[in-house]
Design an enzyme around this catalytic site. Structure first.
Site: not given
Ligand SMILES: *Cc1c(COP(=O)(O)O)cnc(C)c1O
Length: 421
Positions: A137, A214, A217, A240, A379
Site C-alpha cells: 500500500h 502492515d 488487512q 477496518k 493505493c
Molecule cells: C488501509 C490500508 C493501509 C492504510 O490504513 P489507514 O487506515 O488509511 O492508515 C495500509 N496498508 C494496507 C494493506 C491497507 O489496507
C-alpha cells in the site's frame, strides 16, 4: 511396543456461523441505495460499524468525557481506565507480551510513519537497505521514500509472481548484510494475497534485519500472534476491524521501543520539561503518544475488538473464504473477466478487470444497483502497473456479507457489463 489406543476427543460441534443474527448489529446494512438494498462489498477500504461500537461515542460524551492520565477527578479516572483498558484488549488481540508495547496512532499509516521517523531516522544510513514488496500500500512505500530522499539509504522491492504471490526466492536473494529492515503487508489490500510473514520474519532475522508488518488487512480476518510471527513491529487500523476511524495501533518489541527516540513532542509524552536542564521523556508507550489522543475512538476500538472476538476472528476468516470461493467461481464464468491475484493463500478480496469495460464505469453503474465495490488503484499503483492496468474493480468481504449478496453482486455485474459493452 504395545499398541496404545489414543482416545479421540469428540469432534467439536461448531456453532453455525449466524450471519443473519450478526447483521442485526449493523444499522447501516438496513439502508437502501438508489432504491435497492445496500450490498456493501468495500470492506477492504473500511468496514461497517456495529451498534455496540457506535454506542460507545454517545456513552462517552454523555457520561465521562474528560482528558486522560492527568486528572484526579472521577470523570478523568473513568476515561483513563476505559482508554487504558483498550490497550490491554489490543495486547490480548495480538498476543503481545505486555500492554506497554501497544502504541495508539491515528491508523496504520501513522504507525508506519512513526517507525520510519523514529526508528528509521536513528538507525538508517547511506548504504543501508530497506526491503519492501511490490504488493505494498502507498502508506508502506511513500514514508520510506521520503526518508530515503533525506538520508540516502536504498529501497529494494521484492517482486511478485504472476498469481500475485510474493517471489520468495527473490526475497531470499535480496536479503544481505546491508538489509536493515523488511517492511511488508501481511495481506495485500489490492489482491488479497496472504504473505508468509512468519517465514519472512525468520529469514530477515537470520540476516540481522528487522521486520515491520502492515497488518491492516490481516487483523480483521485472521488470528494475529505477534510472538509466533516474531514481528518486530506490527500495525493495523481501527476502521477496518469494525471500529472507528481516527485510531490505529503500532506494536513493537520492548527493546526497540525502549531505544527509539520520540517522533512528536508535546504533552503526555514527557517526564519533566525545563528550559535549562533539558527535557526528559516518558517511558513507552506514552513517549510516542504526544498530545490528547482520540479518547472515544480508542475506547470504541476496544469495544470493536470485543465484538470481533465474540464472533471469533478465525470463524470470520473462514466465512469470508467461503464467500470468496463462491464469488471467484461465478466471476470466472463471466466472459472477458480477468481476476488479478490468484495466489493459493488469499483473503476475501476479489480484484478484477473486464475486457472492453472501464472499471470506473462498472463501479458507477453497479452502485445504481445498490452494490458498493471499489474501483481505482487501491493505493497500490506500482502493483497495478506491474500487472499492466491502472485500475481494477475490487469486491472485498466482511463477516456480515452473505451468499445471497454474492449472487446478487454477480447478477448485477453481468447486467452492468451488458450495458457498457
Ligand atoms: C488501509 C490500508 C493501509 C492504510 O490504513 P489507514 O487506515 O488509511 O492508515 C495500509 N496498508 C494496507 C494493506 C491497507 O489496507
Amino acid at each position: 511396543m504395545p499398541n496404545t489406543v489414543i482416545e479421540q476427543a469428540p469432534a467439536q460441534v461448531q456453532a453455525p456461523f449466524d450471519v443473519a443474527r450478526l447483521r442485526q448489529d449493523f444499522p447501516v446494512l438496513a439502508r437502501e441505495v438508489h432504491g435497492k438494498p445496500l450490498i456493501y462489498l468495500d470492506n477492504a477500504a473500511t468496514s461497517q460499524t456495529p451498534q455496540q461500537v457506535i454506542d460507545v461515542f454517545s456513552d462517552y460524551y454523555s457520561r465521562y468525557n474528560a482528558n486522560i492520565h492527568r486528572g484526579l477527578h472521577t470523570l478523568a479516572d473513568e476515561a483513563t481506565a476505559a482508554f487504558e483498558g483498550t490497550r490491554h484488549k489490543v495486547r490480548a488481540f495480538l498476543n503481545a507480551e505486555d500492554a506497554r508495547q501497544i502504541i495508539f496512532t491515528r491508523g496504520t499509516t501513522e504507525a508506519i510513519n512513526l517507525v520510519v521517523q523514529s526508528w528509521g531516522r536513528k538507525n538508517l544510513a547511506p548504504g543501508d537497505e530497506v526491503l519492501i514488496s511490490m504488493l505494498e500500500h502507498h502508506s508502506n512505500i511513500v514514508p520510506w521514500q521520503l526518508l530515503a530522499a533525506e538520508i540516502g539509504f536504498t529501497i529494494k522491492v521484492i517482486p511478485v509472481e504472476a498469481n500475485g504471490a510474493l517471489d520468495m526466492a527473490a526475497y531470499r536473494a535480496l536479503l544481505s548484510e546491508s538489509t536493515k529492515l523488511v517492511a511488508v503487508n501481511h495481506v495485500s489490500n489490492a489482491l488479497g494475497t496472504i504473505n508468509p510473514v512468519q517465514e519472512m520474519a525468520a529469514l530477515a532475522h537470520q540476516h540481522g534485519a528487522l521486520i515491520l508488518i502492515d497488518g491492516a488487512q490481516a487483523a480483521p480476518h485472521q488470528v494475529v500472534d505477534v510472538q509466533a510471527i516474531d514481528a518486530d513491529f506490527y500495525a493495523f487500523s481501527g476502521h477496518k476491524v469494525y471500529g472507528p476511524t481516527g485510531v490505529g495501533v503500532l506494536y513493537g518489541k520492548q527493546a526497540l521501543l525502549e531505544a527509539m527516540p520520540p517522533w512528536q513532542g508535546g504533552g503526555e509524552m514527557i517526564k519533566t520539561v525545563s528550559f535549562g536542564a533539558g527535557t526528559t521523556f516518558a517511558d513507552f508507550p506514552h513517549k510516542f503518544e504526544a498530545g490528547t489522543p482520540a479518547i472515544a475512538e480508542v475506547i470504541a476500538l476496544g469495544r470493536a475488538l470485543e465484538w470481533v472476538e465474540s464472533v471469533g476472528v478465525a470463524a470470520i476468516g473462514e466465512w469470508e473464504g467461503q464467500l470468496l470461493d463462491r464469488a471467484t467461481q461465478a466471476a470466472g464464468r463471466i466472459d472477458g473477466l480477468r481476476i488479478l491475484g490468484t495466489a493459493p493463500q488469499k483473503a476475501g478480496v476479489l480484484s478484477f478487470v473486464v475486457e472492453g469495460a472501464h472499471s470506473q464505469d462498472i463501479g458507477l453503474l453497479i452502485d445504481q444497483l445498490g452494490v458498493a465495490i471499489r474501483t481505482g488503484h487501491h493505493c497500490a499503483q506500482p502493483l497495478l502497473h506491474h500487472f499492466g492496468v491502472d485500475a481494477t474493480c475490487r469486491a472485498s468481504f466482511a463477516a456480515y456479507n452473505t451468499f445471497e449478496e454474492v449472487d446478487s453482486f454477480i447478477e448485477a455485474l453481468n447486467r452492468v457489463i451488458g450495458m457498457v459493452r
